[in-house]
Write an enzyme that holds these catalytic residues in place. Structure first.
Site, short mmCIF file in Angstrom:
data_model
loop_
_atom_site.label_atom_id
_atom_site.label_comp_id
_atom_site.label_asym_id
_atom_site.label_seq_id
_atom_site.Cartn_x
_atom_site.Cartn_y
_atom_site.Cartn_z
N HIS A 150 112.54 88.79 15.89
CA HIS A 150 113.34 87.96 17.05
C HIS A 150 113.64 86.61 16.36
O HIS A 150 112.83 86.27 15.36
CB HIS A 150 112.56 87.73 18.26
CG HIS A 150 113.20 86.92 19.55
ND1 HIS A 150 113.38 85.82 19.53
CD2 HIS A 150 113.73 87.24 20.58
CE1 HIS A 150 114.06 85.31 20.46
NE2 HIS A 150 114.28 86.51 21.08
N ASP A 177 103.56 88.48 16.95
CA ASP A 177 104.33 87.99 18.00
C ASP A 177 104.24 89.14 18.96
O ASP A 177 104.77 90.35 18.96
CB ASP A 177 105.89 88.13 17.56
CG ASP A 177 107.04 87.84 18.58
OD1 ASP A 177 106.45 87.91 19.81
OD2 ASP A 177 107.98 87.41 18.35
N GLN A 226 106.68 91.37 23.41
CA GLN A 226 107.12 92.52 24.13
C GLN A 226 106.00 93.44 24.32
O GLN A 226 106.04 94.40 24.96
CB GLN A 226 108.40 93.13 23.09
CG GLN A 226 109.62 92.37 23.15
CD GLN A 226 110.40 92.38 24.39
OE1 GLN A 226 110.15 92.99 25.23
NE2 GLN A 226 111.06 91.25 24.53
N LYS A 268 107.56 87.48 30.54
CA LYS A 268 107.77 88.86 30.32
C LYS A 268 106.62 89.64 30.65
O LYS A 268 106.74 90.77 30.63
CB LYS A 268 108.08 89.27 28.77
CG LYS A 268 108.99 88.35 28.11
CD LYS A 268 109.42 88.73 26.84
CE LYS A 268 110.30 87.77 25.97
NZ LYS A 268 111.76 87.94 26.37
C1 PLP Z 1 109.92 89.95 19.97
C2 PLP Z 1 110.11 88.56 21.02
N1 PLP Z 1 109.44 87.44 20.33
C3 PLP Z 1 109.94 86.31 20.90
C4 PLP Z 1 110.86 86.01 21.82
C5 PLP Z 1 110.86 84.71 22.66
O1 PLP Z 1 110.19 84.45 23.69
P1 PLP Z 1 110.51 83.17 24.75
O2 PLP Z 1 112.12 83.14 24.96
O3 PLP Z 1 109.73 83.41 25.96
O4 PLP Z 1 109.83 82.13 24.00
C6 PLP Z 1 111.08 87.15 22.66
C7 PLP Z 1 112.08 86.98 23.79
O5 PLP Z 1 112.94 87.80 23.96
C8 PLP Z 1 110.97 88.22 22.04
O6 PLP Z 1 111.31 89.71 22.60
#
Ligand code: PLP
Length: 414
Positions: A131, A208, A211, A234
């Site tokens: 991401h 990370d 998900q 999430k």
């Molecule tokens: C794999 C992953 N990393 C990081 C993020 C970023 O999360 P946040 O916007 O809650 O900081 C997301 C959000 O969709 C994600 O799916």
């Protein structure tokens, strides 16, 4: 409750759905089918009530007051930290840092770790399926410190190529930052192996888990993760709160990220002595009701059981995948053998946005676009996908509604 007891439990779907007020809502005159759980999950009434209760009965600032409300809410907030600690099986509560979310947790580590440990010519490893929130902070550190970003490639199924990862690891590698579960492909990465390979060369790993935490049980000690990050929203909790787990040894070594009230022991105009963990990393008044709401969400999930959730969601994944594959022109992007309930697909000759718009008219919420993974889209040579992501409150009946809506959309657009 033991893991095996959880495993035997099955999902009481009607009861669960009744716990989520929004699921009985109509959108565009149709019953809501919410398949955008990878963006944000819906909240059970218990979480909504905890937030209301905080403002109606508990509101005060934490860590600062001698008065009763302040002391009570400080205890509640610190108990929330312990709930997260136990959920991740971290060794200590002070290894749990409350942040705004995954993005802030990664920025915190990239910034603090970068300042202390990264210099010219060093290397940082990420993967092709990250991401943007797990790319940009590292890209910035590389620019600032003269380091290089190295990327683990993926195969056509959307799986990491581990032999290439092994070749990338070397004495210049200072940290590996990798997703546990891809938000676009649904791939569950072999995270234990990735960490073990890095540790064999004394390289720390940030995972990370944005998900992963809603779908699978995470034990940071079993994984030997150095840093593990995720977002509350999430995980069926409030927005604006997230978690950074860090091994005590690392968190003690890193400099504070943001500084200010709450992070100190003593301040003079000449010098500041910083507080011990976790406060060293928690500048300013935090998202108090967020932390409390997140703990309620975690307790709620544990009453259902993550093993039962994973089993049920796998059934949804298999059901939807088999049916989608029979629709002419549909191509699934991300066909790893080890997958969670996230399905990205394209339809031959049609734009994902147009399909998403028609599905919305039918009350069906899916995500369309690049899902904050533009390099991944470039890897597959596509501008975007349609993504249906399921949670444990979704049903096969909803999948049928989605599939017939999709067929309708394809007919209308062709
Ligand atoms: C794999 C992953 N990393 C990081 C993020 C970023 O999360 P946040 O916007 O809650 O900081 C997301 C959000 O969709 C994600 O799916």
């Amino acid at each position: 409750m033991s893991q095996s007891a959880n495993h035997r439990k099955s999902i009481a779907i009607e009861k669960i759905r009744a716990d989520f007020p929004i699921l009985s809502k109509k959108v565009n005159g149709k019953p809501l089918v919410y398949f955008d759980n990878a963006s944000t999950a819906q909240k059970p009434k218990l979480v909504i009530d905890a937030i209301t209760n905080y403002y109606e009965n508990q509101n005060a600032n934490i860590h600062r007051g001698v008065h009763t409300l302040s002391q009570e809410i400080t205890i509640a907030y610190e108990n929330a930290r312990v709930t997260v600690q136990k959920h991740l099986n971290a060794a200590h509560p002070h290894e749990i840092i409350f942040t705004k979310g995954t993005t802030e947790s990664i920025n915190l580590i990239a910034s603090s770790f970068g300042k202390k440990f990264i210099s010219k010519g060093d290397e940082i490893i990420v993967s092709e399926m990250e991401h943007h929130s797990n790319i940009l902070p590292w890209q910035q550190v590389c620019e600032e410190r003269g380091a290089l970003l190295k990327v683990i490639p993926i195969n056509d199924a959307g799986e990491l190529i581990i032999s290439d990862y092994k070749r990338l690891l070397n004495s210049k590698t200072k940290i590996v930052a990798i997703t546990h579960l891809s938000n676009t492909l649904g791939t569950i990465n072999p995270i234990e192996e990735i960490i073990a390979l890095a540790h064999a060369q004394n390289i720390p790993v940030l995972v990370d888990g944005a998900q992963a935490v809603p779908h699978i049980r995470v034990d940071v000690q079993k994984l030997f993760a150095d840093f593990y990050v995720f977002s509350g929203h999430k995980l069926f909790g409030p927005t604006g709160v997230g978690i950074l787990y860090g091994k005590e040894k690392w968190l003690n070594e890193l400099p504070p990220y943001q500084v200010g009230g709450g992070t100190i022991k003593t301040v003079t105009f000449e010098k500041t002595d910083f507080a011990d963990l976790p406060l060293k990393f928690e500048a300013g008044t935090p998202h108090i009701e967020g932390g409390i709401g997140l703990a309620v969400a975690i307790d709620y999930i544990n009453t259902i059981g993550l093993d039962a959730i994973a089993e049920y969601e796998h059934e949804l994944l298999v059901y939807a995948t088999e049916k989608l594959e029979t629709i002419e022109g549909v191509k699934i992007i991300g066909t790893s053998k080890n997958k969670a309930s996230v399905i990205s697909f394209i339809v031959d000759g049609l734009h994902p946005f147009d399909i998403g718009t028609i599905l919305d008219q039918l009350g069906i919420a899916v995500r369309t676009g690049h899902h904050c993974t533009q390099p991944l889209m470039q890897r597959f040579g596509i501008p975007g996908t349609i993504r249906a992501s399921f949670a444990f409150y979704n049903t096969k009946e909803e999948i049928d509604i989605f599939l017939s809506g999709l067929e309708k959309a394809i007919k209308m657009l062709k």
